[in-house]
Design a protein around this motif. Structure first.
Motif, PDB file in Angstrom:
ATOM      1  N   THR A   5      14.995  65.461 -73.752  1.00 47.25           N
ATOM      2  CA  THR A   5      13.954  65.153 -72.779  1.00 47.25           C
ATOM      3  C   THR A   5      14.396  65.529 -71.371  1.00 47.25           C
ATOM      4  O   THR A   5      13.622  66.071 -70.592  1.00 47.25           O
ATOM      5  CB  THR A   5      13.596  63.656 -72.838  1.00 47.25           C
ATOM      6  OG1 THR A   5      13.256  63.307 -74.175  1.00 47.25           O
ATOM      7  CG2 THR A   5      12.446  63.334 -71.928  1.00 47.25           C
ATOM      8  N   GLN A   8      14.331  69.289 -71.046  1.00 45.01           N
ATOM      9  CA  GLN A   8      12.960  69.768 -70.958  1.00 45.01           C
ATOM     10  C   GLN A   8      12.377  69.499 -69.572  1.00 45.01           C
ATOM     11  O   GLN A   8      11.668  70.323 -69.019  1.00 45.01           O
ATOM     12  CB  GLN A   8      12.090  69.094 -72.023  1.00 45.01           C
ATOM     13  CG  GLN A   8      10.685  69.613 -72.069  1.00 45.01           C
ATOM     14  CD  GLN A   8       9.874  68.941 -73.159  1.00 45.01           C
ATOM     15  OE1 GLN A   8      10.357  68.052 -73.854  1.00 45.01           O
ATOM     16  NE2 GLN A   8       8.643  69.355 -73.301  1.00 45.01           N
ATOM     17  N   HIS A  14       8.997  74.748 -64.959  1.00 47.97           N
ATOM     18  CA  HIS A  14       8.179  73.748 -64.278  1.00 47.97           C
ATOM     19  C   HIS A  14       8.207  73.960 -62.769  1.00 47.97           C
ATOM     20  O   HIS A  14       7.181  73.895 -62.098  1.00 47.97           O
ATOM     21  CB  HIS A  14       8.673  72.328 -64.577  1.00 47.97           C
ATOM     22  CG  HIS A  14       8.509  71.914 -65.997  1.00 47.97           C
ATOM     23  ND1 HIS A  14       7.296  71.851 -66.626  1.00 47.97           N
ATOM     24  CD2 HIS A  14       9.424  71.516 -66.914  1.00 47.97           C
ATOM     25  CE1 HIS A  14       7.456  71.444 -67.861  1.00 47.97           C
ATOM     26  NE2 HIS A  14       8.748  71.237 -68.072  1.00 47.97           N
ATOM     27  N   ARG A  57      -0.865  69.098 -63.293  1.00 46.73           N
ATOM     28  CA  ARG A  57      -0.512  69.338 -64.699  1.00 46.73           C
ATOM     29  C   ARG A  57       0.985  69.561 -64.846  1.00 46.73           C
ATOM     30  O   ARG A  57       1.612  69.064 -65.791  1.00 46.73           O
ATOM     31  CB  ARG A  57      -1.270  70.542 -65.244  1.00 46.73           C
ATOM     32  CG  ARG A  57      -2.719  70.271 -65.539  1.00 46.73           C
ATOM     33  CD  ARG A  57      -3.373  71.426 -66.227  1.00 46.73           C
ATOM     34  NE  ARG A  57      -2.752  71.634 -67.524  1.00 46.73           N
ATOM     35  CZ  ARG A  57      -2.737  72.797 -68.171  1.00 46.73           C
ATOM     36  NH1 ARG A  57      -3.313  73.840 -67.642  1.00 46.73           N
ATOM     37  NH2 ARG A  57      -2.156  72.902 -69.338  1.00 46.73           N
ATOM     38  N   THR A  58       1.569  70.280 -63.913  1.00 55.90           N
ATOM     39  CA  THR A  58       3.000  70.554 -63.979  1.00 55.90           C
ATOM     40  C   THR A  58       3.813  69.285 -63.746  1.00 55.90           C
ATOM     41  O   THR A  58       4.772  69.012 -64.475  1.00 55.90           O
ATOM     42  CB  THR A  58       3.387  71.626 -62.947  1.00 55.90           C
ATOM     43  OG1 THR A  58       2.592  72.786 -63.171  1.00 55.90           O
ATOM     44  CG2 THR A  58       4.850  71.979 -63.056  1.00 55.90           C
ATOM     45  N   GLY A  61       3.612  67.157 -66.698  1.00 61.55           N
ATOM     46  CA  GLY A  61       4.436  67.751 -67.754  1.00 61.55           C
ATOM     47  C   GLY A  61       5.906  67.439 -67.574  1.00 61.55           C
ATOM     48  O   GLY A  61       6.635  67.226 -68.547  1.00 61.55           O
ATOM     49  N   LYS A  64       6.410  63.745 -68.506  1.00 61.37           N
ATOM     50  CA  LYS A  64       6.194  63.462 -69.923  1.00 61.37           C
ATOM     51  C   LYS A  64       7.436  63.511 -70.693  1.00 61.37           C
ATOM     52  O   LYS A  64       8.360  63.353 -70.944  1.00 61.37           O
ATOM     53  CB  LYS A  64       5.201  64.465 -70.482  1.00 61.37           C
ATOM     54  CG  LYS A  64       4.831  64.247 -71.892  1.00 61.37           C
ATOM     55  CD  LYS A  64       3.815  65.282 -72.286  1.00 61.37           C
ATOM     56  CE  LYS A  64       3.508  65.186 -73.747  1.00 61.37           C
ATOM     57  NZ  LYS A  64       2.645  66.224 -74.194  1.00 61.37           N
TER      58      LYS A  64
END
Length: 64
Positions: A5, A8, A14, A57-58, A61, A64
């Motif tokens: 995680t 990512q 990103h 959105r980024t 993300g 998340k």
């Protein structure tokens, strides 16, 4: 928090997308002050909305 995680979330894609979203937003701000025609206002507002959507959105993300 697992390592996967974290890796990512730290993915450089990103942050590149965030830089692009900020650049698009700055272009929208520039167009907002470029002229008094209603078309410039519509175009700049559209560009700003797209930049905000892309940026949010980024960020979500990453979180998340």
């Amino acid at each position: 928090m697992s390592t996967n995680t974290t890796q990512q979330a730290n993915d450089e894609r990103h942050y590149l997308v965030l830089v692009v979203a900020i650049a698009i937003g700055l272009a929208g701000v520039f167009l907002r002050f470029a002229g008094e025609a209603p078309i410039w206002s519509i175009v700049s507002n559209t560009i700003l909305v797209l930049a905000v959507i892309l940026g949010l959105r980024t960020v979500f993300g990453i979180l998340k």
